[in-house]
Write an enzyme that holds these catalytic residues in place. Structure first.
Site, PDB file in Angstrom:
ATOM      1  N   ARG A  80       0.828  -1.191   0.000  1.00  0.00           N
ATOM      2  CA  ARG A  80       0.000   0.000   0.000  1.00  0.00           C
ATOM      3  C   ARG A  80       0.872   1.254   0.000  1.00  0.00           C
ATOM      4  NH1 ARG A  80      -1.784   0.577   4.400  1.00  0.00           N
ATOM      5  NH2 ARG A  80      -1.202  -1.360   5.460  1.00  0.00           N
ATOM      6  N   TYR A 208      -1.858  -3.425  -6.860  1.00  0.00           N
ATOM      7  CA  TYR A 208      -1.554  -4.265  -5.707  1.00  0.00           C
ATOM      8  C   TYR A 208      -2.554  -4.147  -4.560  1.00  0.00           C
ATOM      9  CZ  TYR A 208       1.063  -6.991  -2.447  1.00  0.00           C
ATOM     10  OH  TYR A 208       1.433  -7.983  -1.591  1.00  0.00           O
ATOM     11  N   LYS A 217      -9.566  -2.409   1.944  1.00  0.00           N
ATOM     12  CA  LYS A 217      -9.291  -1.267   2.825  1.00  0.00           C
ATOM     13  C   LYS A 217     -10.079  -0.029   2.394  1.00  0.00           C
ATOM     14  CE  LYS A 217      -5.963  -3.753   4.700  1.00  0.00           C
ATOM     15  NZ  LYS A 217      -6.045  -4.384   6.001  1.00  0.00           N
ATOM     16  N   HIS A 237     -10.440  -2.448  11.830  1.00  0.00           N
ATOM     17  CA  HIS A 237      -9.366  -3.278  11.290  1.00  0.00           C
ATOM     18  C   HIS A 237      -9.100  -4.413  12.281  1.00  0.00           C
ATOM     19  CE1 HIS A 237      -4.949  -3.295   9.640  1.00  0.00           C
ATOM     20  NE2 HIS A 237      -5.718  -4.143   8.987  1.00  0.00           N
ATOM     21  N   SER A 259      -1.263  -3.902  10.129  1.00  0.00           N
ATOM     22  CA  SER A 259      -0.980  -4.857   9.053  1.00  0.00           C
ATOM     23  C   SER A 259       0.303  -5.630   9.353  1.00  0.00           C
ATOM     24  CB  SER A 259      -0.799  -4.116   7.730  1.00  0.00           C
ATOM     25  OG  SER A 259      -1.994  -3.486   7.356  1.00  0.00           O
ATOM     26  N   CYS A 261       1.014  -7.944  11.553  1.00  0.00           N
ATOM     27  CA  CYS A 261       1.362  -8.209  12.958  1.00  0.00           C
ATOM     28  C   CYS A 261       0.745  -9.528  13.431  1.00  0.00           C
ATOM     29  CB  CYS A 261       0.894  -7.085  13.856  1.00  0.00           C
ATOM     30  SG  CYS A 261       1.926  -5.619  13.782  1.00  0.00           S
ATOM     31  N   ASP A 286      -9.267  -9.860   9.120  1.00  0.00           N
ATOM     32  CA  ASP A 286      -8.735  -8.518   8.847  1.00  0.00           C
ATOM     33  C   ASP A 286      -9.699  -7.382   9.184  1.00  0.00           C
ATOM     34  OD1 ASP A 286      -6.606  -6.862   7.874  1.00  0.00           O
ATOM     35  OD2 ASP A 286      -7.651  -6.612   5.981  1.00  0.00           O
ATOM     36  N   ARG A 375       1.861 -12.353  -0.776  1.00  0.00           N
ATOM     37  CA  ARG A 375       0.526 -12.632  -0.233  1.00  0.00           C
ATOM     38  C   ARG A 375      -0.090 -13.885  -0.831  1.00  0.00           C
ATOM     39  NH1 ARG A 375      -1.652  -8.935   3.809  1.00  0.00           N
ATOM     40  NH2 ARG A 375       0.023  -7.424   4.002  1.00  0.00           N
TER      41      ARG A 375
HETATM   42  O1  SAT Z   1      -2.560  -4.623   0.862  1.00  0.00           O
HETATM   43  S1  SAT Z   1      -3.555  -4.774   1.934  1.00  0.00           S
HETATM   44  O2  SAT Z   1      -3.931  -3.463   2.457  1.00  0.00           O
HETATM   45  O3  SAT Z   1      -4.746  -5.416   1.417  1.00  0.00           O
HETATM   46  C1  SAT Z   1      -2.914  -5.729   3.194  1.00  0.00           C
HETATM   47  C2  SAT Z   1      -2.625  -5.002   4.453  1.00  0.00           C
HETATM   48  O4  SAT Z   1      -1.896  -4.020   4.457  1.00  0.00           O
HETATM   49  O5  SAT Z   1      -3.135  -5.407   5.520  1.00  0.00           O
HETATM   50 MN    MN Z   2      -5.057  -5.445   7.327  1.00  0.00          MN
END
Ligand code: SAT
Ligand code: MN
Length: 590
Positions: A80, A208, A217, A237, A259, A261, A286, A375
């Protein structure tokens, strides 16, 4: 695909709004063809076949990884981009100091120029999707328009997408508009814009994850947090996990961590053998949408239908459920390959990488074989620990809320907030060391209230007030906790084993909620004494346990001062109640 597109004449009752919007985007972007996603397996198979043929996807070893594929993103497009992510509200104050802001008309004008003609030679995909079970009153819908078939494949796994969602949109009469193009994947021409007042998203120049799968998100957190304030709920979140105790009771926890963790690992937790009789059920990994229920409790749904999880570190010891789950029907992004075409990543004890995530011969001098933010995309239904209640239209009732950060020091293993109001301060105080999930320096501590710093679609001051208001509406609010699995000793060694052993901490919380477990009161809240934790079969020395459970008054004075400075940035939007809570902690510190 262009011919398939014509098969789904938009439903007769298709809201005019969807049709008109798709038409206006078609005029702007000039695609070669339009494809309305139906959400069928045949459609996913056909798209996959096209991408394989174009060399954009690679099939993995069909015997050991049946139905699995590898996608390599552009090397400059792997996470991100928070510095290019904007909240465009009419008033900058409404976006708050926690967001980058551009005036909405200016943002639209800028984006219109980027989108103009950008889909020539490309197919425009229309993805109607529903966040949450299709029959849930708590679910909300959106439509993503994209020119990336990789995004379509992901959205088909991550959301309830296609014809059924379109029907629900016609019924609801409302949807979030998400316009996405990969553009030229040029970081200089990359922007992720949100228009909460219009329930709209415009994303250009990245293919991405969170930049491009707009249901995740962008919609389910940034726009939904705004919708949630309008409608009286919370978009968070948070993972949602159900824990069944040896007594046979199941309780649900919703837990917020930044994110990368370990949310996915905690959501799929496998109880250690030394704690027989426990079982964990994943509801979500998530995002949680939390609604006050008629019974005075907080109820949660997972708006997503799949997982977009971090691959490195996944192995039978850290997350056996995920390890099993991603051995079939999984879309891998940016992992490495072995000589026999199996996916490989750091943290696997078997196999050897020969091709790195960029498709080059693997050379350790050039960095890790798999990208640290590589991922997997997998359907939630393939998770062995998927909760039988994950798709209940009413959601699941939440017994405890948990906030957690990645902190070398300061935060103890666990503590309990005195009440909801104190819990809101605990959430607002969350801080964590940064990870590879976002572009930028890794390992620096930053404030990440409620793990929502990158995801709250409006001013944090207003958001905390909304949290306080929600609490006031709950006759039976969940208790609120803070955890830190990542505390280290002076030598930098992690003090807590983490993973399945985290159940010991969660079990203490649930016993507290049931009035069964003891604690000692500290200035920052209640902590378990060693005797209050179930430690049978755990190999952690008494010294380390003591280290995990100490509250260092000098460090906390510094923490409180930092918090005061941080909260001060929200000026008149900051609820006075949070400062009162902070004062009360300071008074209690020895
Ligand atoms: O790239 S994402 O935002 O979907 C994954 C994350 O940062 O938790
Ligand atoms: Mn996340």
């Amino acid at each position: 695909m262009a011919t398939a597109a014509r098969q789904l004449t938009p439903l007769p009752q298709l809201s005019r709004a969807v049709a008109d919007w798709v038409n206006s985007v078609r005029e702007l972007t000039q695609p070669r063809a339009i494809h309305w996603c139906q959400g069928s397996d045949a459609e996913a198979r056909e798209l996959t076949a096209q991408l394989l043929q174009r060399g954009e996807l690679k099939a993995l070893d069909a015997e050991r990884f049946p139905g699995c594929h590898l996608y390599r993103s552009a090397p400059n497009d792997v996470a991100r981009v928070e510095h290019l992510t904007y909240i465009c509200t009419r008033s900058q104050e409404d976006a708050g100091p926690n967001n980058h802001w551009i005036e909405p008309q200016q943002a639209h004008a800028k984006m219109r120029e980027l989108f103009r003609g950008c889909m020539r030679e490309r197919t425009l995909y229309v993805i109607p999707y529903c966040m949450g079970p299709l029959d849930s009153p708590l679910a909300r819908c959106g439509v993503e328009i994209t020119d990336s078939p990789y995004v379509v494949l992901n959205m088909l796994i991550m959301t309830r997408a296609g014809r059924a969602a379109l029907e629900r949109i016609a019924h609801d009469g409302a949807f979030v508009r998400g316009l996405h193009s990969i553009g030229e994947l040029d970081p200089e021409r990359r922007f992720i814009m949100h228009f909460p007042e219009e329930h709209a998203i415009e994303s250009f120049g990245s293919g991405y994850g969170g930049n491009a799968l707009l249901g995740k998100k962008c919609h389910a957190l940034r726009i939904a947090s705004w919708q949630a304030r309008e409608e009286g709920w919370l978009a968070e979140h948070m993972l949602i996990v159900g824990l069944e105790s040896p007594r046979g009771e199941t309780h649900y926890l919703a837990c917020a961590f930044p994110s990368a963790c370990g949310k996915t690992n905690l959501a799929m937790l496998i109880p250690p053998a030394s704690l027989p009789g426990w079982r964990a059920y994943t509801v979500g990994d998530d995002i949680a949408w939390l609604h006050p229920g008629a019974d005075g409790r907080l109820w949660a749904i997972n708006p997503e239908a799949g997982y977009f999880g971090v691959v490195p570190g996944t192995n039978p010891e850290t997350n056996r459920n995920a390890y099993e789950m991603i051995r079939r029907d999984t879309l891998f992004t940016n992992v490495a390959l072995t000589a026999d075409n199996q996916p490989w990543w750091e943290g696997l004890s078997t196999g050897r990488p020969v091709i790195d995530w960029q498709g080059r011969p693997y050379d350790p001098a050039k960095g890790p074989a798999a990208h640290p933010n590589s991922r997997f995309t997998a359907s939630a239904r393939r998770n062995p620990s998927y909760s039988p209640h994950a798709e209940d239209p009413a959601g699941v009732p939440i017994t405890a809320l948990v906030f957690g950060g990645r902190r070398r020091e300061v935060a103890p293993l666990v503590y309990e907030a005195r009440d909801w109001r104190h819990g809101v301060l605990v959430g607002a105080s969350l801080a964590s060391e940064t990870t590879a999930a976002a572009v930028g320096q890794v390992g620096v501590t930053r404030r990440d209230p409620m793990a929502m710093q990158p995801f709250c679609g409006y001013n944090f001051g207003d958001y905390w007030r909304h949290w306080l208001d929600i609490g006031a509406r709950l006759a039976r609010p969940p208790r609120i906790y803070h955890v830190n699995w990542f505390r280290r000793d002076a030598q930098g060694q992690l003090l807590w084993p983490g993973y399945g052993e985290n159940l010991r901490v969660l079990a203490w919380m649930l016993d507290r909620c049931a009035g069964r477990a003891g604690a000692t009161e500290a200035a920052i809240g209640c902590l378990p004494r060693t005797a209050d934790l179930e430690l049978r079969g755990l190999d952690v020395s008494a010294d380390r346990l003591a280290g995990l459970l100490t509250v260092d008054a000098a460090l906390w004075r510094k923490e409180v001062a930092e918090m005061r400075e941080y909260l001060g940035r929200y000026g008149s939007r900051l609820p006075a109640a949070l400062l009162a809570e902070l004062d009360s902690i300071e008074r209690r510190l020895p």
